[in-house]
Design an enzyme around this catalytic site. Structure first.
Site, PDB file in Angstrom:
ATOM      1  N   ASP A 146       0.809  -1.224   0.000  1.00 12.23           N
ATOM      2  CA  ASP A 146       0.000   0.000   0.000  1.00 12.23           C
ATOM      3  C   ASP A 146       0.845   1.277   0.000  1.00 12.23           C
ATOM      4  OD1 ASP A 146      -2.124  -1.643  -0.039  1.00 12.23           O
ATOM      5  OD2 ASP A 146      -3.164  -0.749   1.663  1.00 12.23           O
TER       6      ASP A 146
ATOM      7  N   ASN B 274      -4.953  -2.090  -4.103  1.00 15.23           N
ATOM      8  CA  ASN B 274      -6.160  -2.187  -3.266  1.00 15.23           C
ATOM      9  C   ASN B 274      -5.994  -1.271  -2.061  1.00 15.23           C
ATOM     10  OD1 ASN B 274      -8.657  -3.007  -2.444  1.00 15.23           O
ATOM     11  ND2 ASN B 274      -8.052  -5.070  -1.813  1.00 15.23           N
TER      12      ASN B 274
ATOM     13  N   ASP C 226     -10.537  -2.426  12.249  1.00 13.28           N
ATOM     14  CA  ASP C 226      -9.535  -3.350  11.692  1.00 13.28           C
ATOM     15  C   ASP C 226      -9.055  -4.350  12.743  1.00 13.28           C
ATOM     16  OD1 ASP C 226      -9.792  -2.109   9.338  1.00 13.28           O
ATOM     17  OD2 ASP C 226      -7.922  -0.978   9.420  1.00 13.28           O
TER      18      ASP C 226
ATOM     19  N   GLU D  82     -11.142  -4.657   2.268  1.00 12.20           N
ATOM     20  CA  GLU D  82     -10.430  -5.434   1.251  1.00 12.20           C
ATOM     21  C   GLU D  82     -11.302  -6.559   0.692  1.00 12.20           C
ATOM     22  OE1 GLU D  82      -9.151  -3.941   3.707  1.00 12.20           O
ATOM     23  OE2 GLU D  82      -7.038  -3.418   3.366  1.00 12.20           O
TER      24      GLU D  82
ATOM     25  N   HIS E  20      -5.031  -9.074   3.936  1.00 12.97           N
ATOM     26  CA  HIS E  20      -3.936  -9.274   4.881  1.00 12.97           C
ATOM     27  C   HIS E  20      -4.417  -9.581   6.294  1.00 12.97           C
ATOM     28  CE1 HIS E  20      -4.136  -4.729   5.921  1.00 12.97           C
ATOM     29  NE2 HIS E  20      -5.193  -5.054   5.220  1.00 12.97           N
ATOM     30  N   ARG E  21      -5.489  -8.915   6.707  1.00 10.28           N
ATOM     31  CA  ARG E  21      -5.916  -9.100   8.113  1.00 10.28           C
ATOM     32  C   ARG E  21      -6.543 -10.478   8.335  1.00 10.28           C
ATOM     33  NH1 ARG E  21      -4.127  -4.986  10.238  1.00 10.28           N
ATOM     34  NH2 ARG E  21      -4.208  -2.981   9.186  1.00 10.28           N
TER      35      ARG E  21
ATOM     36  N   LYS F   1       0.447  -6.389   2.135  1.00  8.13           N
ATOM     37  CA  LYS F   1      -0.264  -5.098   2.112  1.00  8.13           C
ATOM     38  C   LYS F   1       0.195  -4.181   3.249  1.00  8.13           C
ATOM     39  CE  LYS F   1      -4.909  -3.606   0.986  1.00  8.13           C
ATOM     40  NZ  LYS F   1      -5.022  -2.277   1.520  1.00  8.13           N
TER      41      LYS F   1
END
Ligand SMILES: Nc1ncnc2c1ncn2[C@@H]1O[C@H](COP(=O)(O)OP(=O)(O)OP(=O)(O)O)[C@@H](O)[C@H]1O
Ligand SMILES: Nc1ccn([C@H]2C[C@H](O)[C@@H](COP(=O)(O)O)O2)c(=O)n1
Length: 675
Positions: free
Chosen positions: A52, A94, A333, A361, A407-408, A435
């Site tokens: 990112d 993204n 998040d 995402e 990613h999370r 990311k």
């Protein structure tokens, strides 16, 4: 970073140690844009290096911003509100933290631009921001579906903008729309003050429609604007006023704090894992990031957490964790981490007010619910909530977790590897962590402890292709690799250089050499006392010396601990003669690789010729048969298949076919099934 199709996390038991986390994504991308818009030079320290931030840096460079390395930092020469290019096509992956603020900034800076991203980015709404900018007089067209990127941005003169009336923007879908306006509108405020027209001296007001979500992210925006000389007046969470004459001023140097959302995985780790606890460096009680309030949620669940200005220390407190019912709107998040912690709680955990998960995402409510169910959990979900029930030991299932290029999802599901059932967890497409946290799994492995690290052993005679096969399999699995023959080859070389012979009279001296080898592996090279001996140990003579020293029991004993030390998370592929019989008798899979002597001699012949070493086929065959005889007839750890080894004769197989066979066997011994 793991670029493998999947990464298997073995069952994890404990965790202890210190981690230093990468910089915050939210701060990094805001700072980069502000530094680019400001006049003068800003040196950014501890910037996050990830997908990112890379798209943001590429975009700023395309706009004419000069960006140079400055030691470990990055020096950015700002545009001072003036574009140096007339237009560009910017690909923003993204990265919402790039797409939204750049849309606003470019709409005000002038010039023709096209902004696009990956397919998912084209499903993430941006209509509310575009509406607000169009209201102002900016010209933006949708190049695909109305309300979504890609966008075409056209220039308008700043003095044609309608700045007198408040600019209205929705705050209940994504706070990034408001952030985008706050970051970009000082461009108009500064320009207005330079003109002697009716706009001069007028404040710019933004009004938020609807209940503003993710307020902490707005606080980050306001804090960083202030560091760049813009003092926004906030009236509740409904009105934000950018004072007339505001101008970005570079702070010179600026440090990016470690990412508080990334910290959530390690806070959870400390709360779940047995051990001495986890210390996190780089983010702490003084953090300006909203996700630092994850600490409060983790405490509610029972974690012990101490903190200083830029550190956190976490250890297990209540166990099982305590169930929570939480409005998680302030930590959207990091709250995903709570959904996995819930599996270890004493009752169902309800996370409410998380509708924004649906436009991230991926649709995160949907993704989390599906993947948690694969682990065996009962999950209820709705438009803006998720409720996760804990799992009893018998309820856990080994699962392949889909990560949805999010990613999370990948990071928080790693915590499922602490399940009491002792089951591994497969994370598909683990590279999506790039990311925000490219080295996430490496960092996890640096503090996590597994009851048993998986090992795949490949033993067999000389030139059967063990090394070639082992390297390829290790690469596919993301595992470490041990070429045990190298250790004997280097010992043989050290013996020669010390004028010794491989006999009983010198056994102890050679063993001492082996025990204290000043050996290092670096970038595919083997270094002995710093000297590159990679080629010297690969000759046939060196192979014979290795075979001779390897027959000495004291030498084998001296090299045992070193070989075992290669067994590190996430796993090991080891090749040699006694990997499955002596060094790793408890290996998950043992392969005994053979090929006919004729085939092996031919392969070695080709191998040596390709390196410019001339030999004869007959001589080579005689050498390798002599070496095999010595290796298989010695008294200690002779070359032979372990009783539980699978035999693979690759005389008629290509390297690819051998790799495929071993990976198929590996899948057979894994418990994932088809989940
Ligand atoms: N299945 C295969 N088919 C054809 N060639 C192969 C195959 N496997 C390996 N080779 C080739 O054979 C040669 C020897 O392989 P490699 O060095 O991996 O053997 P090794 O068993 O590790 O040898 P050593 O015991 O001497 O270290 C290499 O050039 C390799 O590319
Ligand atoms: N586990 C091992 C590995 C190697 N050796 C000895 C015997 C071999 O002939 C020699 C060189 O090995 P290579 O590099 O050809 O695999 O080292 C051993 O005894 N045990």
């Amino acid at each position: 970073m793991f670029s493998t199709p999947f990464l298997d996390l073995p069952p994890l038991a404990g965790a202890s140690g210190t981690v230093r986390l990468p910089g915050s994504k939210s701060i990094s991308n805001r700072v980069l844009l502000l530094a680019a818009l400001a006049g003068g030079t800003t040196t950014v320290h501890d910037l996050l290096d990830s997908d990112d931030t890379r798209v943001m840096l590429d975009a700023l460079a395309a706009l004419g911003c000069r960006i140079d390395r400055a030691g470990a930092g990055l020096r950015i020469e700002g545009l001072d509100g003036r574009l140096r290019t007339s237009g560009a096509k910017l690909f923003l992956g993204n990265a919402g933290t790039a797409m939204r603020p750049l849309t606003a900034a470019l709409a005000l800076l002038g010039g023709e631009f096209e902004l696009s991203g990956v397919p998912r980015m084209h499903e993430r709404p941006i209509g509310d921001l575009v509406d607000a900018l169009v209201q102002l007089g900016c010209r933006i067209d949708y190049l695909g579906n109305p309300g979504y990127p890609p966008l075409a941005i056209h220039p308008v003169p700043l003095d044609s903008l309608q700045l007198a009336a408040p600019i209205r923007v929705r705050g209940d879908v994504s706070s990034q729309f408001l952030t985008a306006l706050l970051l970009a509108l000082p461009l108009a405020a500064g320009a207005a003050s330079e003109r002697a027209d009716q706009a001069s001296g007028r404040d710019i007001t933004i009004e938020v429609i609807g209940e503003l979500i993710s307020k902490p992210y707005i606080e980050i925006t306001l804090n960083l604007l202030s560091r760049f000389g813009i003092e926004v007046r906030r009236e509740g969470w409904e009105r934000f006023v950018i004072p007339a004459g505001s101008r970005y001023r570079s702070p010179g140097d600026i440090h990016v704090e470690a990412d508080a959302s990334s910290a959530s995985y390690f806070i959870a780790l400390g709360a779940i894992a047995r051990g001495e606890g986890i210390r996190i460096e780089g983010v702490g009680a003084d953090s300006i990031q909203g996700d630092i309030r994850f600490v409060e949620a983790a405490r509610l669940m029972g974690a012990h957490i101490d903190s200083g200005p830029n550190w956190l220390a976490i250890s297990r407190g209540a166990w099982p964790l305590k169930a929570i019912d939480l409005d998680a709107n302030h930590i959207p998040d990091a709250a995903m981490t709570l959904a996995v912690m819930a599996l270890y709680a004493d009752g169902p955990c309800l996370l409410r007010n998380i509708a924004s998960w649906r436009v991230k995402e991926t649709d995160r409510i949907d993704a989390m619910a599906k993947e948690l169910r694969k682990l065996g959990a009962t999950v209820e979900d709705g438009p803006d909530f998720i409720c996760v029930h804990p799992l009893a030991r018998a309820g856990w299932r080994a699962a392949s977790i889909r990560t949805y290029d999010d990613h999370r999802v990948a990071m928080c599901f790693s915590l499922a590897a602490f399940n009491p059932a002792g089951l591994p967890v497969r994370i598909l497409e683990p590279h999506c962590v790039a990311k925000t946290f490219p080295d996430y799994f490496e960092t996890l492995f640096s503090v996590a402890e597994a009851a048993e690290v998986p090992v795949l052993c490949i033993d067999g005679p000389t030139a059967s292709g063990k090394g070639t096969l082992a390297v390829a399999v290790a690469y596919q699995l993301g595992y470490h690799y041990l070429d045990s023959g190298t250790l004997y080859r280097v010992t043989g070389l050290a013996m020669r250089r010390n004028g010794l012979e491989a006999d009983a009279a010198h056994e102890m001296q050679i063993a001492e050499l082996a025990r204290t080898l000043p050996l290092r592996f670096s970038e595919g090279k083997v270094l002995l006392s710093g000297e590159d001996v990679s080629d010297a140990i690969r000759t046939e003579a060196a192979g014979m010396d290795a075979s001779r020293v390897s027959a000495l029991p004291a030498v084998r004993k001296a090299l045992l601990a070193l070989q075992k030390s290669f067994r590190r998370l996430p796993g090991l592929v080891a090749d040699g003669r006694d990997m499955g019989t002596v060094v790793f008798p408890d290996a998950t899979l043992k392969v005994y690789l053979t090929a006919s002597a004729a085939q092996r001699a031919e392969r070695r012949h080709k191998q040596l010729i390709s390196k410019g070493i001339s030999t004869t086929l007959d001589g080579l065959r005689a050498d390798l048969e002599a070496r095999d005889l010595r290796d298989s007839s010695r008294s200690v750890a002779p070359l032979k298949p372990a009783p539980d080894a699978r035999l693979l004769d690759n005389s008629l197989l290509s390297v690819e076919q051998s790799v495929e066979q071993v990976l198929a066997w590996w899948q057979e011994v894994q418990p994932f099934g088809s989940s």
